[in-house]
Design a protein around this motif. Structure first.
Motif, PDB file in Angstrom:
ATOM      1  N   PRO A 243       0.860  -1.163   0.032  1.00 34.18           N
ATOM      2  CA  PRO A 243      -0.128   0.124   0.059  1.00 34.18           C
ATOM      3  C   PRO A 243       0.846   1.143  -0.069  1.00 34.18           C
ATOM      4  O   PRO A 243       0.148   2.309   0.163  1.00 34.18           O
ATOM      5  N   VAL A 244       2.137   1.197   0.190  1.00 35.19           N
ATOM      6  CA  VAL A 244       2.763   2.424   0.292  1.00 35.19           C
ATOM      7  C   VAL A 244       2.598   3.387  -0.832  1.00 35.19           C
ATOM      8  O   VAL A 244       2.561   4.496  -0.737  1.00 35.19           O
ATOM      9  N   LEU A 245       2.887   3.139  -1.992  1.00 35.21           N
ATOM     10  CA  LEU A 245       2.770   3.958  -3.459  1.00 35.21           C
ATOM     11  C   LEU A 245       1.159   4.509  -3.248  1.00 35.21           C
ATOM     12  O   LEU A 245       1.295   5.774  -3.330  1.00 35.21           O
ATOM     13  N   GLU A 246       0.383   3.969  -3.122  1.00 36.37           N
ATOM     14  CA  GLU A 246      -1.000   4.437  -3.020  1.00 36.37           C
ATOM     15  C   GLU A 246      -1.187   5.416  -1.749  1.00 36.37           C
ATOM     16  O   GLU A 246      -1.772   6.639  -2.031  1.00 36.37           O
ATOM     17  N   ALA A 247      -0.492   5.228  -0.707  1.00 34.64           N
ATOM     18  CA  ALA A 247      -0.447   6.200   0.359  1.00 34.64           C
ATOM     19  C   ALA A 247       0.273   7.420  -0.126  1.00 34.64           C
ATOM     20  O   ALA A 247      -0.203   8.642   0.533  1.00 34.64           O
ATOM     21  N   LEU A 248       1.230   7.230  -0.793  1.00 35.48           N
ATOM     22  CA  LEU A 248       2.025   8.392  -1.118  1.00 35.48           C
ATOM     23  C   LEU A 248       1.495   9.150  -2.336  1.00 35.48           C
ATOM     24  O   LEU A 248       1.962  10.193  -2.853  1.00 35.48           O
ATOM     25  N   GLN A 249       0.345   8.678  -2.987  1.00 36.17           N
ATOM     26  CA  GLN A 249      -0.208   9.020  -4.251  1.00 36.17           C
ATOM     27  C   GLN A 249       0.705   9.285  -5.406  1.00 36.17           C
ATOM     28  O   GLN A 249       0.916  10.206  -6.018  1.00 36.17           O
ATOM     29  N   TYR A 250       1.632   8.164  -5.434  1.00 35.49           N
ATOM     30  CA  TYR A 250       2.856   8.343  -6.596  1.00 35.49           C
ATOM     31  C   TYR A 250       2.752   7.007  -7.372  1.00 35.49           C
ATOM     32  O   TYR A 250       2.633   5.918  -6.898  1.00 35.49           O
ATOM     33  N   PRO A 251       2.586   7.118  -8.649  1.00 35.34           N
ATOM     34  CA  PRO A 251       2.447   5.747  -9.409  1.00 35.34           C
ATOM     35  C   PRO A 251       3.370   4.728  -9.438  1.00 35.34           C
ATOM     36  O   PRO A 251       3.283   3.854  -9.789  1.00 35.34           O
ATOM     37  N   LEU A 252       4.798   5.485  -9.241  1.00 33.81           N
ATOM     38  CA  LEU A 252       5.855   4.309  -9.525  1.00 33.81           C
ATOM     39  C   LEU A 252       6.810   4.575  -8.514  1.00 33.81           C
ATOM     40  O   LEU A 252       6.897   5.572  -7.836  1.00 33.81           O
ATOM     41  N   GLY A 253       7.466   3.443  -8.098  1.00 32.02           N
ATOM     42  CA  GLY A 253       8.679   3.418  -7.086  1.00 32.02           C
ATOM     43  C   GLY A 253       9.572   2.780  -7.670  1.00 32.02           C
ATOM     44  O   GLY A 253       9.536   1.706  -8.537  1.00 32.02           O
ATOM     45  N   VAL A 254      10.868   2.690  -7.065  1.00 36.79           N
ATOM     46  CA  VAL A 254      12.120   2.064  -7.278  1.00 36.79           C
ATOM     47  C   VAL A 254      12.369   1.054  -6.105  1.00 36.79           C
ATOM     48  O   VAL A 254      12.270   1.594  -5.014  1.00 36.79           O
ATOM     49  N   VAL A 255      12.872  -0.043  -6.282  1.00 35.90           N
ATOM     50  CA  VAL A 255      13.083  -0.983  -5.386  1.00 35.90           C
ATOM     51  C   VAL A 255      14.504  -0.944  -5.011  1.00 35.90           C
ATOM     52  O   VAL A 255      15.286  -1.181  -5.979  1.00 35.90           O
ATOM     53  N   LYS A 256      15.124  -0.996  -3.713  1.00 36.66           N
ATOM     54  CA  LYS A 256      16.362  -0.802  -3.159  1.00 36.66           C
ATOM     55  C   LYS A 256      16.500  -2.404  -2.924  1.00 36.66           C
ATOM     56  O   LYS A 256      17.790  -2.683  -2.559  1.00 36.66           O
ATOM     57  N   GLY A 257      15.733  -3.303  -2.546  1.00 37.98           N
ATOM     58  CA  GLY A 257      15.970  -4.695  -2.170  1.00 37.98           C
ATOM     59  C   GLY A 257      14.898  -5.470  -1.830  1.00 37.98           C
ATOM     60  O   GLY A 257      13.847  -4.900  -1.698  1.00 37.98           O
ATOM     61  N   ILE A 258      14.899  -6.854  -2.067  1.00 39.21           N
ATOM     62  CA  ILE A 258      13.818  -7.851  -1.887  1.00 39.21           C
ATOM     63  C   ILE A 258      14.079  -8.578  -0.515  1.00 39.21           C
ATOM     64  O   ILE A 258      15.366  -9.204  -0.132  1.00 39.21           O
ATOM     65  N   ALA A 259      13.304  -8.719   0.275  1.00 42.14           N
ATOM     66  CA  ALA A 259      13.319  -9.562   1.411  1.00 42.14           C
ATOM     67  C   ALA A 259      13.564 -11.023   1.117  1.00 42.14           C
ATOM     68  O   ALA A 259      13.148 -11.586   0.233  1.00 42.14           O
ATOM     69  N   GLY A 260      14.287 -11.593   2.380  1.00 37.31           N
ATOM     70  CA  GLY A 260      14.637 -13.157   2.095  1.00 37.31           C
ATOM     71  C   GLY A 260      13.543 -13.553   2.597  1.00 37.31           C
ATOM     72  O   GLY A 260      12.475 -13.424   3.165  1.00 37.31           O
ATOM     73  N   GLN A 261      13.730 -14.988   2.186  1.00 37.00           N
ATOM     74  CA  GLN A 261      12.482 -15.880   2.298  1.00 37.00           C
ATOM     75  C   GLN A 261      12.688 -17.275   2.687  1.00 37.00           C
ATOM     76  O   GLN A 261      13.533 -17.610   2.012  1.00 37.00           O
ATOM     77  N   THR A 262      12.028 -17.973   3.534  1.00 32.58           N
ATOM     78  CA  THR A 262      12.086 -19.376   3.761  1.00 32.58           C
ATOM     79  C   THR A 262      10.639 -20.012   3.923  1.00 32.58           C
ATOM     80  O   THR A 262       9.719 -19.349   4.286  1.00 32.58           O
TER      81      THR A 262
END
Length: 497
Positions: A243-262
Motif C-alpha cells: 500500500p505504500v505508493l498508493e498512500a504516497l499518491q505516486y504511481p511508480l517506485g524504485v526497489v532498493k532490495g527484496i526480503a529474504g524468504q524461507t
C-alpha cells in the motif's frame, strides 16, 4: 615553400573533424528521440503503452485452467495457450522468439555485429490460484510494449546492446512448492534434483516437461542457463503488492532490495480414530497440535523479542532489523479429511520473510524448536522440512538511479501532473524473479502502484494510467540507458584526441 601538413595530421582540423563526427552521430541518435508531451505523436505512446497493454493484460488474464477464476501454473494447459499468445506479441514487437527447455519464453533483439552484454527485461507468466491479472503479467507485457514502441519508431536498430524480454515459466511455486523454476534455470542455479520433485498428484517436474515435449534431462536444463559474461543487467517491472505508493499518491517506485524468504512444511503425525468413541483425554490429535503451532507462529512473528535468541553483540534485534518480518500459514492438509474421523496426519506450509537475513534465520530456528517442544507436550510426532530459502537481495545502486531518473521524468510529463517530486524508494516484502536473476547479474526493479496493496487475489487492481506510466518509464530507461552509453563513448573518443 613550406608545405602545410595534410588535414588528417593537423591537430586543429583533426579535433574539428572528430567533434563534427560526434555531433553527427549524436544528431542521428537524438533526432527523433522521445519528446515527452501530451499525445501519441509527441512521445507518450498512449495507444501502445496504455490502451494496447491493458487490453493484453485482460486477454492474458482470461487464459486460465480454472472455471470462473484465474489459475495458470507451471506448464499447465493454460500456460501452453498463454505461451502461444505471448510469442505472437513478441513477434509483433520485432523480436526473435524461442522457448527454452524449462518453458521460459524469450523475445530478443540483437543489433548487428554486437558483442555487448544483454539487457534482460521480464517477469513471470504463472499465477497463484484465484489470482489477479497483473502479478507477473504486467512486467512481461510492459516490456514487450516498450520494445514495440522502439520498433515502430525505427529505433530498435539503434540499440547498442541486445535487449531481451523473458516470460518466466514459474515464479510462484504453486504446483511443485518450489519457487523460481524458470528464472533459476536461466541463472544457472536450478539443481538437477528438481526433475524428481513431484506435485500433489505425484507427477514430477520431469514428467511435466516430457508431456510438453521438452527433453527433461539435466543436460537440457543446462541449455537454459545464461553465462554471466553475456548478461549486463536484469530489470523487472512489477505491481507493488503493497500500500505504500498508493498512500504516497505516486504511481511508480524504485526497489532498493527484496526480503529474504524461507518456506517450510510442517508434518504432524498423531493417532487416527473414530470421532465418537475416542475419549478426549486419550487422543493424540494432530489437528489440535497443528492449530497450536499456527498460533505459536503468529505470536512469534507479532512479538519476536519474546522468543528470539538475541544478537550477542547488541543483546537484541533492532527495530530496523525486525521491520518487514512476516509469517504466513497458507495451506493446511489433513488425512483422511473426513468429518467423523480424528485425523492421522496434518501438514501445513510456513512462509517466513524478513529484510534482515539473520532475523529470518533466527525465526526459522526458534519456530522449529517450538514445534518439537509443543509436539512432545501433545504426544504427537512432528517434522519440519525446509522447502525453499533465499537470502535478501539488494538491487544494484546504479540501476536504481537510472530507474529513478526514468520514473521521475515520466511522471512529471504525464497528463495531470505539474511536478513529479522525488521517486519513492521501497523494499519489497514479496519475492520476485529478480532474486534468482541476482545470482547471474545485477538487478533493478520498478514498482507500480496498486489499489489497497491487494495482490494474489482477483481484487488486484492497477489503474490504466499507471500501466501507461510504467511502460513509458521502462521505455525511457531502455533508451536512455543504451543511448547514454553510446554518447559517453563518443565523448570519451573526443576527449582522447
Amino acid at each position: 615553400m613550406a608545405m602545410a601538413p595534410p588535414p588528417s595530421s593537423h591537430p586543429s582540423l583533426h579535433l574539428i573533424l572528430a567533434v563534427s563526427a560526434f555531433l553527427a552521430v549524436s544528431t542521428l541518435i537524438f533526432a527523433d528521440g522521445l519528446e515527452l508531451g501530451g499525445g501519441e505523436g509527441d512521445g507518450l505512446y498512449r495507444e501502445i503503452l496504455r490502451d494496447e497493454t491493458v487490453l493484453r493484460l485482460k486477454e492474458l488474464g482470461k487464459i486460465s485452467d480454472g472455471e470462473g477464476y484465474l489459475e495458470r501454473t507451471f506448464l499447465s494447459p493454460a500456460s501452453i495457450r498463454a505461451t502461444n499468445v505471448i510469442v505472437s506479441w513478441m513477434k509483433d514487437a520485432g523480436l526473435t522468439t524461442w522457448v527454452d527447455q524449462m518453458g521460459n519464453i524469450h523475445g530478443r533483439f540483437e543489433p548487428a555485429n554486437c558483442t555487448r552484454e544483454a539487457l534482460l527485461l521480464g517477469s513471470h507468466m504463472d499465477t497463484v490460484i484465484d489470482a489477479g491479472m497483473y502479478d507477473g503479467s504486467l512486467g512481461i507485457i510492459c516490456a514487450i510494449s516498450a520494445l514495440k514502441v522502439l520498433k515502430n519508431a525505427g529505433k530498435l536498430q539503434r540499440l547498442t546492446r541486445p535487449v531481451e524480454v523473458i516470460a518466466f515459466s514459474d515464479e510462484e511455486g504453486v504446483r511443485f512448492q518450489t519457487t523460481f523454476l524458470g528464472s533459476a534455470a536461466v541463472a544457472g542455479t536450478l539443481p538437477e534434483s528438481i526433475l524428481q520433485v513431484s506435485d500433489k498428484s505425484g507427477t514430477t517436474v520431469q514428467d511435466v516437461l516430457k508431456l510438453n515435449s521438452f527433453e527433461a534431462t539435466a543436460a537440457a536444463l543446462g541449455q537454459a542457463r545464461y553465462s554471466p559474461e553475456s548478461v549486463g543487467s536484469y530489470v523487472e517491472v512489477h505491481m507493488e503488492q503493497g500500500p505504500v505508493l498508493e498512500a504516497l499518491q505516486y504511481p511508480l517506485g524504485v526497489v532498493k532490495g527484496i526480503a529474504g524468504q524461507t518456506r517450510l512444511k510442517v508434518i504432524v503425525d498423531g493417532s487416527q480414530g473414530h470421532a465418537g468413541t475416542v475419549p478426549m483425554k486419550l487422543r493424540r490429535d494432530p489437528m489440535v497440535a497443528a492449530a497450536e503451532l499456527v498460533v505459536t507462529l503468529e505470536s512469534l512473528c507479532k512479538d519476536p523479542n519474546k522468543f528470539l535468541t538475541y544478537d550477542e553483540e547488541c543483546g537484541c534485534f533492532t527495530e530496523e532489523s525486525l521491520a518487514g518480518l512476516v509469517c504466513t500459514v497458507g495451506e493446511l492438509l489433513t488425512w483422511p479429511s473426513a468429518s467423523n474421523v480424528i485425523p492421522g496426519q496434518v501438514n501445513f506450509t510456513v512462509d517466513i520473510r524478513a529484510m534482515d537475513d539473520k532475523v529470518r534465520e533466527t525465526i526459522v530456528t526458534s519456530f522449529s524448536r517450538l514445534v518439537l517442544q509443543k509436539c512432545d507436550d501433545r504426544l504427537v510426532i512432528c517434522a519440519v522440512e525446509h522447502k525453499h530459502s533465499a537470502p535478501a537481495t539488494p538491487c544494484d545502486p546504479e540501476l536504481t538511479t537510472h530507474l529513478k531518473r526514468a520514473a521521475r521524468s515520466t511522471v512529471s510529463e504525464l497528463p495531470g501532473r505539474t511536478a513529479a517530486g522525488e521517486t519513492p524508494v521501497l523494499m519489497s516484502g514479496a519475492g520476485h524473479d529478480a532474486m534468482a536473476m541476482a545470482k547471474l547479474t545485477k538487478v533493478g526493479m520498478l514498482f507500480v502502484r496498486c489499489r489497497g496493496g491487494v495482490s494474489h487475489s482477483p481484487e488486484e487492481s492497477v489503474m490504466d494510467d499507471d500501466v501507461w506510466a510504467a511502460g513509458l518509464a521502462l521505455l525511457n530507461f531502455v533508451e536512455q540507458n543504451v543511448v547514454a552509453e553510446l554518447e559517453a563513448e563518443q565523448r570519451a573518443a573526443v576527449a582522447e584526441l
